[in-house]
Design a protein around this motif. Sequence first.
Motif, PDB file in Angstrom:
ATOM      1  N   ALA A 180       0.834  -1.071  -0.200  1.00  0.00           N
ATOM      2  CA  ALA A 180       0.071   0.002   0.146  1.00  0.00           C
ATOM      3  C   ALA A 180       0.806   1.269  -0.091  1.00  0.00           C
ATOM      4  O   ALA A 180       0.535   2.177  -0.648  1.00  0.00           O
ATOM      5  CB  ALA A 180      -0.763   0.178   1.350  1.00  0.00           C
ATOM      6  N   LEU A 181       2.022   1.246   0.638  1.00  0.00           N
ATOM      7  CA  LEU A 181       2.857   2.462   0.722  1.00  0.00           C
ATOM      8  C   LEU A 181       3.575   2.580  -0.648  1.00  0.00           C
ATOM      9  O   LEU A 181       3.479   3.549  -0.931  1.00  0.00           O
ATOM     10  CB  LEU A 181       3.818   2.229   1.785  1.00  0.00           C
ATOM     11  N   LEU A 182       4.184   1.555  -1.021  1.00  0.00           N
ATOM     12  CA  LEU A 182       4.670   1.574  -2.483  1.00  0.00           C
ATOM     13  C   LEU A 182       3.932   2.230  -3.436  1.00  0.00           C
ATOM     14  O   LEU A 182       4.055   2.919  -4.322  1.00  0.00           O
ATOM     15  CB  LEU A 182       5.311   0.282  -2.787  1.00  0.00           C
ATOM     16  N   ASP A 183       2.374   1.662  -3.227  1.00  0.00           N
ATOM     17  CA  ASP A 183       1.525   2.146  -4.316  1.00  0.00           C
ATOM     18  C   ASP A 183       1.265   3.530  -4.043  1.00  0.00           C
ATOM     19  O   ASP A 183       1.028   4.383  -5.091  1.00  0.00           O
ATOM     20  CB  ASP A 183       0.198   1.371  -4.208  1.00  0.00           C
ATOM     21  N   HIS A 184       1.118   4.208  -2.867  1.00  0.00           N
ATOM     22  CA  HIS A 184       1.015   5.345  -2.427  1.00  0.00           C
ATOM     23  C   HIS A 184       2.126   6.411  -3.071  1.00  0.00           C
ATOM     24  O   HIS A 184       2.047   7.335  -3.816  1.00  0.00           O
ATOM     25  CB  HIS A 184       0.606   5.543  -1.098  1.00  0.00           C
ATOM     26  N   TYR A 185       3.178   5.822  -2.952  1.00  0.00           N
ATOM     27  CA  TYR A 185       4.573   6.530  -3.370  1.00  0.00           C
ATOM     28  C   TYR A 185       4.274   6.917  -4.996  1.00  0.00           C
ATOM     29  O   TYR A 185       4.342   7.880  -5.510  1.00  0.00           O
ATOM     30  CB  TYR A 185       5.844   5.983  -3.172  1.00  0.00           C
ATOM     31  N   ALA A 186       4.039   5.840  -5.448  1.00  0.00           N
ATOM     32  CA  ALA A 186       3.800   5.612  -7.112  1.00  0.00           C
ATOM     33  C   ALA A 186       2.854   6.725  -7.643  1.00  0.00           C
ATOM     34  O   ALA A 186       2.810   7.235  -8.546  1.00  0.00           O
ATOM     35  CB  ALA A 186       3.770   4.312  -7.680  1.00  0.00           C
ATOM     36  N   LYS A 187       1.583   6.600  -6.998  1.00  0.00           N
ATOM     37  CA  LYS A 187       0.548   7.395  -7.285  1.00  0.00           C
ATOM     38  C   LYS A 187       0.952   8.775  -7.100  1.00  0.00           C
ATOM     39  O   LYS A 187       0.034   9.655  -7.521  1.00  0.00           O
ATOM     40  CB  LYS A 187      -0.800   6.874  -6.631  1.00  0.00           C
ATOM     41  N   ASN A 188       1.702   8.882  -6.063  1.00  0.00           N
ATOM     42  CA  ASN A 188       1.912  10.573  -5.519  1.00  0.00           C
ATOM     43  C   ASN A 188       3.219  10.909  -5.418  1.00  0.00           C
ATOM     44  O   ASN A 188       3.954  10.740  -4.647  1.00  0.00           O
ATOM     45  CB  ASN A 188       1.183  10.630  -4.224  1.00  0.00           C
ATOM     46  N   PRO A 189       3.574  11.083  -6.673  1.00  0.00           N
ATOM     47  CA  PRO A 189       5.178  11.490  -6.837  1.00  0.00           C
ATOM     48  C   PRO A 189       5.777  12.427  -6.289  1.00  0.00           C
ATOM     49  O   PRO A 189       6.927  12.705  -5.758  1.00  0.00           O
ATOM     50  CB  PRO A 189       5.495  11.720  -8.442  1.00  0.00           C
ATOM     51  N   LYS A 190       4.867  13.317  -5.608  1.00  0.00           N
ATOM     52  CA  LYS A 190       5.305  14.678  -4.695  1.00  0.00           C
ATOM     53  C   LYS A 190       5.035  14.194  -3.247  1.00  0.00           C
ATOM     54  O   LYS A 190       5.260  15.255  -2.335  1.00  0.00           O
ATOM     55  CB  LYS A 190       4.527  15.708  -5.250  1.00  0.00           C
ATOM     56  N   PHE A 191       4.892  13.011  -3.225  1.00  0.00           N
ATOM     57  CA  PHE A 191       4.477  12.846  -1.674  1.00  0.00           C
ATOM     58  C   PHE A 191       5.832  12.874  -0.758  1.00  0.00           C
ATOM     59  O   PHE A 191       5.629  13.637   0.605  1.00  0.00           O
ATOM     60  CB  PHE A 191       3.857  11.377  -1.384  1.00  0.00           C
ATOM     61  N   ILE A 192       6.782  12.413  -1.305  1.00  0.00           N
ATOM     62  CA  ILE A 192       7.972  12.696  -0.519  1.00  0.00           C
ATOM     63  C   ILE A 192       9.033  13.848  -1.316  1.00  0.00           C
ATOM     64  O   ILE A 192       9.372  13.240  -2.409  1.00  0.00           O
ATOM     65  CB  ILE A 192       8.986  11.321  -0.304  1.00  0.00           C
ATOM     66  N   ARG A 193       9.555  14.532  -0.662  1.00  0.00           N
ATOM     67  CA  ARG A 193      10.453  15.706  -1.661  1.00  0.00           C
ATOM     68  C   ARG A 193      11.404  16.107  -0.678  1.00  0.00           C
ATOM     69  O   ARG A 193      11.526  15.834   0.651  1.00  0.00           O
ATOM     70  CB  ARG A 193       9.378  16.880  -1.802  1.00  0.00           C
ATOM     71  N   PRO A 194      12.732  16.254  -1.174  1.00  0.00           N
ATOM     72  CA  PRO A 194      12.951  16.454  -2.526  1.00  0.00           C
ATOM     73  C   PRO A 194      13.271  14.953  -2.999  1.00  0.00           C
ATOM     74  O   PRO A 194      13.185  13.882  -2.440  1.00  0.00           O
ATOM     75  CB  PRO A 194      14.338  17.069  -2.686  1.00  0.00           C
ATOM     76  N   GLU A 195      13.113  14.802  -4.387  1.00  0.00           N
ATOM     77  CA  GLU A 195      13.286  13.454  -5.164  1.00  0.00           C
ATOM     78  C   GLU A 195      14.217  12.479  -4.645  1.00  0.00           C
ATOM     79  O   GLU A 195      14.066  11.460  -4.703  1.00  0.00           O
ATOM     80  CB  GLU A 195      13.553  14.038  -6.761  1.00  0.00           C
ATOM     81  N   SER A 196      15.371  12.825  -4.176  1.00  0.00           N
ATOM     82  CA  SER A 196      16.308  12.069  -3.820  1.00  0.00           C
ATOM     83  C   SER A 196      16.218  11.343  -2.678  1.00  0.00           C
ATOM     84  O   SER A 196      16.434  10.187  -2.382  1.00  0.00           O
ATOM     85  CB  SER A 196      17.810  12.820  -3.576  1.00  0.00           C
ATOM     86  N   ARG A 197      15.475  12.129  -1.664  1.00  0.00           N
ATOM     87  CA  ARG A 197      14.948  11.403  -0.511  1.00  0.00           C
ATOM     88  C   ARG A 197      13.887  10.360  -0.952  1.00  0.00           C
ATOM     89  O   ARG A 197      13.715   9.275  -0.207  1.00  0.00           O
ATOM     90  CB  ARG A 197      14.439  12.572   0.342  1.00  0.00           C
ATOM     91  N   ARG A 198      13.051  10.718  -1.880  1.00  0.00           N
ATOM     92  CA  ARG A 198      12.090  10.015  -2.189  1.00  0.00           C
ATOM     93  C   ARG A 198      12.497   8.344  -2.515  1.00  0.00           C
ATOM     94  O   ARG A 198      12.145   7.521  -2.260  1.00  0.00           O
ATOM     95  CB  ARG A 198      11.233  10.696  -3.214  1.00  0.00           C
ATOM     96  N   ASN A 199      13.604   8.577  -3.124  1.00  0.00           N
ATOM     97  CA  ASN A 199      14.172   7.432  -3.854  1.00  0.00           C
ATOM     98  C   ASN A 199      14.752   6.584  -2.598  1.00  0.00           C
ATOM     99  O   ASN A 199      14.724   5.352  -2.597  1.00  0.00           O
ATOM    100  CB  ASN A 199      15.430   7.525  -4.697  1.00  0.00           C
ATOM    101  N   GLU A 200      15.382   7.151  -1.533  1.00  0.00           N
ATOM    102  CA  GLU A 200      15.603   6.509  -0.417  1.00  0.00           C
ATOM    103  C   GLU A 200      14.655   5.669   0.191  1.00  0.00           C
ATOM    104  O   GLU A 200      14.759   4.628   0.580  1.00  0.00           O
ATOM    105  CB  GLU A 200      16.460   7.624   0.471  1.00  0.00           C
ATOM    106  N   VAL A 201      13.624   6.500   0.524  1.00  0.00           N
ATOM    107  CA  VAL A 201      12.553   5.860   1.314  1.00  0.00           C
ATOM    108  C   VAL A 201      11.951   4.765   0.627  1.00  0.00           C
ATOM    109  O   VAL A 201      11.751   3.748   1.101  1.00  0.00           O
ATOM    110  CB  VAL A 201      11.444   6.779   1.544  1.00  0.00           C
TER     111      VAL A 201
END
Length: 511
Positions: free
Chosen positions: A169-190
């Motif tokens: 569910a979390l991975l799905d949420h990140y995929a559907k909401n690309p701006k949920f975690i910012r900046p981008e580099s941090r998003r990739n880490e999570v």
Amino acid sequence: MKDTFYVTTPIYYVNDVPHIGHAYTTIACDALARWHRMKGQKVFFLTGTDEHGEKVHKSAAAQGIAPKELADRVVTRFQGLSPALTISNDGFIRTSEPRHYAAVQAIFRKSLANGDIYLGEYEGWYCTPCESYWTELQLVDGACPDCGRPAEKRKEPSYFFRLSKYQDALLDHYAKNPKFIRPESRRNEVIAFVEQGLNDLSVSRTSLSWGIPVPDAEGHVVYVWYDALTNYLTGLGYPEATEELAAFWPADLHMVGKDILRFHAVYWPAFLLSGGIEPPRCVFAHGWWTVEGQKMSKSLGNVVDPYDMAARYGPDAFRFFLLREVPFGKDGDFSNKALVDRINSDLANNLGNLLNRSLNMLGKYCDSVVPSPSAPAPSDDALRGAAVEVVPAADAAMEDVEFHKVLAAILSVSDAANRYLDANAPWSMAKDPASRDRLGTVLYNALEAARVSVLLLSPFIPTAAQRMWEALDCPGRVEQAVLSEAGRWGGLRIGATLPRSVIAFPRIEEP
Ligand code: MSP
């Protein structure tokens, strides 16, 4: 545009007094809150204190006082940051308040009821004198990393949150909401972290009494992160169905330091999904400050005190420096010298100079009365173009939470206006009666560029902006100005009498 905006700072532990790191997050949120108010949105800006848990318990014990007594003492230092740094928060939440107990217990009950929270056993390395659990990795030669005494393996009954169940569910949420975690580099880490798989999370303790009781489970208190994260709901009145909750949830932006991103971007949305509550729209992780190249620490004695900074340089200078100096999201290095240089070059020599030389010439050549501009010459159009374009450009950079870019863009307008004055040389025009009209137009344009710059800078430097706003005879409080109207070229009142100078940013002279 959405008509509401909800922004939060982390809630700060009361085991210690505020430092530059706390001030940084709070100032960033304040600039956002003020900007969004200026856009005409209804804003709720929440900050507060995290008062439960081991850290606070230990710190109080070391001082021989009860945790609540320590919290009552230290909370005033965090609340005092608002007037000291001109912070415009709408709410302040303390996790020791009854309203917060109600919120935590309500969401906890929901996950208990649907089976996402279950009773299990927590096992870890326990240091009895410190009353702390450590993981195997945290131990130093088998001993407690805090006090150096031997730790022992210990088990206690604990409630667990079924975090493992939320991986997809979390991975799905990140995929559907690309701006949920910012900046981008941090998003990739999570994402990489969650893809590795998630363990269920212990969300209660029996070894600690300073916390919120788990509903119907004597001896258990709620683990501090579960307790702390829920503050963002409490601040809006949850579990009551308040107007604020309806208007402002889901939060638009949780601002956090990079060290606490995981709690906000993994645990928090999972807790919310389990409770049937929509996750926030965005978690933004900013970088950390070092001080003159070194990690900030009490033992090095290099902790930067925001109260000292405000007293020494004024809140505007400190605020401006923090948001201008470093690309937001990256780490930065603080020094008094860097602050002084930045203030002198960007504020005193650029905007401050523009305003003062324009006011001064207006006094000398136009009896301090704002003239009516006549038909624009090409250089007038260029300046006006720069000022008109900067409004949407700054707004777009603000959406991207790129304060350094916003500030650089705004200052490019006052810089252009200074160059415009140099090129047009009103002091030469003053010698020629045939150029009177042109002289008035040039001064009008320079002052108008200053007005637009002041308006746009007001979320960053509210006190100086108000002073400059008044010097330009603009109506009311600058923070009540609405960007789409006040940002339009031509807002200066023709016929107004202005002062001959305004002291907003004197050059800072330090040895
Ligand atoms: N209580 C938790 C947060 C709970 S939020 C539901 C907490 N508190 S804290 O007081 O330790 O830290 C608060 C913030 O200060 C964090 O966002 C952290 O990243 C930030 N900083 C601490 N030191 C910092 C610097 N040296 N530089 C920038 N920010 C720093 O964590």
